[in-house]
Enzyme design. Structure first.
Site, short mmCIF file in Angstrom:
data_model
loop_
_atom_site.label_atom_id
_atom_site.label_comp_id
_atom_site.label_asym_id
_atom_site.label_seq_id
_atom_site.Cartn_x
_atom_site.Cartn_y
_atom_site.Cartn_z
N ARG A 107 -22.63 8.80 16.38
CA ARG A 107 -22.27 8.85 14.96
C ARG A 107 -20.91 8.16 14.77
O ARG A 107 -20.08 8.15 15.68
CB ARG A 107 -22.15 10.29 14.46
CG ARG A 107 -23.45 11.05 14.43
CD ARG A 107 -24.39 10.55 13.33
NE ARG A 107 -25.58 11.40 13.25
CZ ARG A 107 -26.68 11.22 13.97
NH1 ARG A 107 -26.75 10.24 14.84
NH2 ARG A 107 -27.71 12.05 13.83
N ARG A 151 -22.99 14.19 21.70
CA ARG A 151 -23.04 12.86 21.09
C ARG A 151 -21.85 12.00 21.50
O ARG A 151 -20.82 12.51 21.91
CB ARG A 151 -22.99 12.99 19.57
CG ARG A 151 -24.26 13.46 18.95
CD ARG A 151 -24.07 13.62 17.46
NE ARG A 151 -25.28 14.08 16.82
CZ ARG A 151 -25.34 14.55 15.59
NH1 ARG A 151 -24.25 14.63 14.85
NH2 ARG A 151 -26.48 14.94 15.08
N GLY A 200 0.83 -1.21 0.00
CA GLY A 200 0.00 0.00 0.00
C GLY A 200 0.86 1.25 0.00
O GLY A 200 1.95 1.25 0.55
N GLY A 253 6.17 -2.97 3.21
CA GLY A 253 5.76 -3.50 4.52
C GLY A 253 6.10 -4.98 4.61
O GLY A 253 6.93 -5.47 3.84
N ASP A 259 0.95 -8.17 -6.69
CA ASP A 259 1.76 -8.93 -7.65
C ASP A 259 2.99 -9.56 -7.03
O ASP A 259 4.12 -9.14 -7.27
CB ASP A 259 2.12 -8.00 -8.81
CG ASP A 259 0.87 -7.49 -9.48
OD1 ASP A 259 0.15 -8.32 -10.06
OD2 ASP A 259 0.58 -6.28 -9.40
N ILE A 274 -7.78 8.30 3.88
CA ILE A 274 -7.28 9.65 4.19
C ILE A 274 -5.96 9.52 4.97
O ILE A 274 -5.03 10.31 4.81
CB ILE A 274 -8.32 10.41 5.02
CG1 ILE A 274 -9.49 10.82 4.12
CG2 ILE A 274 -7.72 11.63 5.70
CD1 ILE A 274 -10.64 11.43 4.87
N GLN A 275 -5.90 8.46 5.80
CA GLN A 275 -4.70 8.26 6.64
C GLN A 275 -3.46 7.89 5.83
O GLN A 275 -2.34 7.96 6.32
CB GLN A 275 -4.98 7.14 7.66
CG GLN A 275 -6.05 7.51 8.65
CD GLN A 275 -6.70 6.27 9.27
OE1 GLN A 275 -6.35 5.87 10.37
NE2 GLN A 275 -7.64 5.66 8.58
N ARG A 276 -3.66 7.43 4.62
CA ARG A 276 -2.51 7.02 3.80
C ARG A 276 -2.04 8.14 2.88
O ARG A 276 -1.03 8.00 2.18
CB ARG A 276 -2.90 5.81 2.96
CG ARG A 276 -3.06 4.53 3.73
CD ARG A 276 -2.16 3.44 3.21
NE ARG A 276 -2.40 3.12 1.84
CZ ARG A 276 -3.09 2.06 1.42
NH1 ARG A 276 -3.61 1.23 2.29
NH2 ARG A 276 -3.23 1.82 0.14
N ARG A 286 4.03 -15.87 -6.19
CA ARG A 286 2.64 -16.37 -6.27
C ARG A 286 1.89 -15.38 -7.16
O ARG A 286 1.03 -14.66 -6.72
CB ARG A 286 2.04 -16.40 -4.85
CG ARG A 286 0.74 -17.14 -4.76
CD ARG A 286 0.24 -17.21 -3.32
NE ARG A 286 -1.11 -17.75 -3.26
CZ ARG A 286 -2.19 -17.00 -3.38
NH1 ARG A 286 -2.13 -15.69 -3.53
NH2 ARG A 286 -3.38 -17.58 -3.35
N GLY A 301 -4.79 0.31 10.63
CA GLY A 301 -3.73 -0.26 11.47
C GLY A 301 -3.62 -1.77 11.40
O GLY A 301 -2.81 -2.38 12.09
O1 F6P Z 1 -1.27 -1.55 5.64
C1 F6P Z 1 -1.77 -0.29 5.37
C2 F6P Z 1 -3.27 -0.31 5.27
O2 F6P Z 1 -3.73 0.99 5.02
C3 F6P Z 1 -3.98 -0.90 6.49
O3 F6P Z 1 -4.03 -0.03 7.58
C4 F6P Z 1 -5.32 -1.26 5.90
O4 F6P Z 1 -5.90 -2.30 6.63
C5 F6P Z 1 -4.97 -1.70 4.51
O5 F6P Z 1 -3.68 -1.15 4.21
C6 F6P Z 1 -5.95 -1.29 3.44
O6 F6P Z 1 -5.53 -1.84 2.24
P1 F6P Z 1 -6.14 -1.44 0.83
O7 F6P Z 1 -5.54 -0.14 0.41
O8 F6P Z 1 -5.76 -2.57 -0.07
O9 F6P Z 1 -7.62 -1.34 1.01
#
Ligand code: F6P
Length: 366
Positions: free
Chosen positions: A284, A180, A17, A120, A81, A291-293, A85, A188
């Site tokens: 909610r 709320r 990722g 990773g 990929d 967004i975290q990536r 495998r 994670g």
């Molecule tokens: O390993 C990074 C991560 O963002 C994880 O936190 C999450 O579970 C996963 O990858 C999501 O993967 P994808 O982008 O394939 O949905």
């Protein structure tokens, strides 16, 4: 130190990722290799797919300019990929083949003397498998999850943490205005680092992490008690891999070709629905997701990524292969890729951070 005479050209790829700081690593690799050691750098595109299909791009010094602050990766990436495998379709049926020899032939065809693999656990396992077949490889640990065994911190984590914390800050205002309970689900995988640290930094009242299975009754008690004492809003930070005692994680989907096929997600809604039903407090749910990536890496990640990239080229030049660069305390070191296999770095339930959180009244729902 001048490079060993046999090293003239380095290959580099980003696998798995995407994550903030990948471009900062590529930049450091390219600049160090060209400027400091007079080496050439070839980038393989789309992760290991580029090695298998010979998709590549010569990286010049100028390619490393203007990318330090950019999220994503200029090389592209893939978490599907795996050359050992590799998904192929035979007579209309999907199956998997070991095409690692084809990938190694492409390294030779391109006169690549050493490979730097940034990834990773999935990508670094593949790097290890290549090193077992004689490919000179150095690995660099990447992931927002911070769950990689063998290093104190992976690059990308700090940026994801910052993003999650800022999101919680914003959600706090709606929680307070509307009285709320607000559930925030963070990424994670099977480690609770993002949830724990973003929860601490963002002032979460309840933090649910995979390492400490929760009891929904206990979670609801906390919220009811807070209401009783006049604190009418609550923030519940839930890691996507959190699970109840005697329960299982919530799987969102299975991505068959992926090195890790299970995609988690949805636990936030499960927890949110239960809270509303059991406490009567309007609830909610926000799932922060990818967004975290994304986005620009923090200063911490830019510097860490730069140190990793530079150190990886140093290892190549010294002929130290089959190793991963790592951070121990404040020091850049390196360890055998073999040691990174098979284990994940998880939150210690009795560790310092969890204790700190408990001391200020944070509940882990246990
Ligand atoms: O390993 C990074 C991560 O963002 C994880 O936190 C999450 O579970 C996963 O990858 C999501 O993967 P994808 O982008 O394939 O949905």
């Amino acid at each position: 130190m001048s490079p060993k005479p046999e090293i003239k050209r380095i290959g580099v790829l980003t696998g798995g990722g995407d994550c903030p700081g990948l471009n900062a690593v590529i930049r450091a690799v390219v600049k160090t290799a060209i400027f400091h050691y007079g080496l050439e750098v070839l980038g393989f595109l789309e992760g290991y797919l580029g090695m298998v299909k010979n998709m590549k791009r010569q990286l010049q010094y100028s390619d490393a300019s203007g990318i330090l602050h950019r999220g994503g990766t200029i090389l592209g990436t893939s978490n599907r990929d795996n050359p050992f495998r590799f998904p192929v379709t035979v007579r209309g049926k999907k199956t998997f083949r070991d095409v690692s020899d084809q990938a190694i032939r492409n390294l030779k065809r391109n006169k690549v003397d050493a490979l730097i693999a940034i990834g990773g656990d999935g990508s670094l396992t593949i790097a290890y498998q290549f090193s077992q077949k004689g490919v000179p490889v150095v690995g660099i640990p990447k992931t927002i999850d911070n769950d990689l065994w063998g290093t104190d911190v992976t690059f990308g984590f700090n940026t994801a943490l910052q993003t999650a914390m800022e999101a919680i800050d914003k959600i706090q205002t709606t929680a307070a205005s509307h009285h709320r309970a607000m559930v925030v689900e963070v990424m994670g995988r099977y480690a609770g680092w993002i949830a724990l640290e973003a929860g601490l930094a963002g002032g979460g009242d309840v933090i649910l992490i995979p390492e400490i299975p929760y009891d929904i009754e206990k979670v609801c008690e906390v919220i009811k008690e807070r209401h009783h004492y006049g604190r009418k809003s609550s923030i519940v930070v839930v890691a996507e891999g959190a699970k109840p005692k005697k329960g299982e994680v919530v799987v969102q989907k299975i991505v068959e070709d992926s090195t890790d096929p299970v995609r988690l997600g949805g636990i936030g809604y499960k927890v949110g629905n239960e809270i509303e039903k059991r406490t009567g407090v309007e609830t909610r749910v926000t799932v922060l997701g990818h967004i975290q990536r994304g986005g620009s890496p923090t200063a911490f990640d830019r510097i860490l990524a730069t140190r990793y990239g530079t150190k990886a080229v140093e290892l190549v030049v010294q002929g130290k292969f089959g190793r991963m660069v790592n951070l121990r305390g404040l020091k850049m070191e390196d360890i055998p890729l073999k040691e990174v296999q098979g284990d994940q770095r998880k939150v210690f339930p009795d560790g310092d951070l969890v204790k700190t959180a408990r001391s200020i009244g944070v509940s882990f729902g246990d």
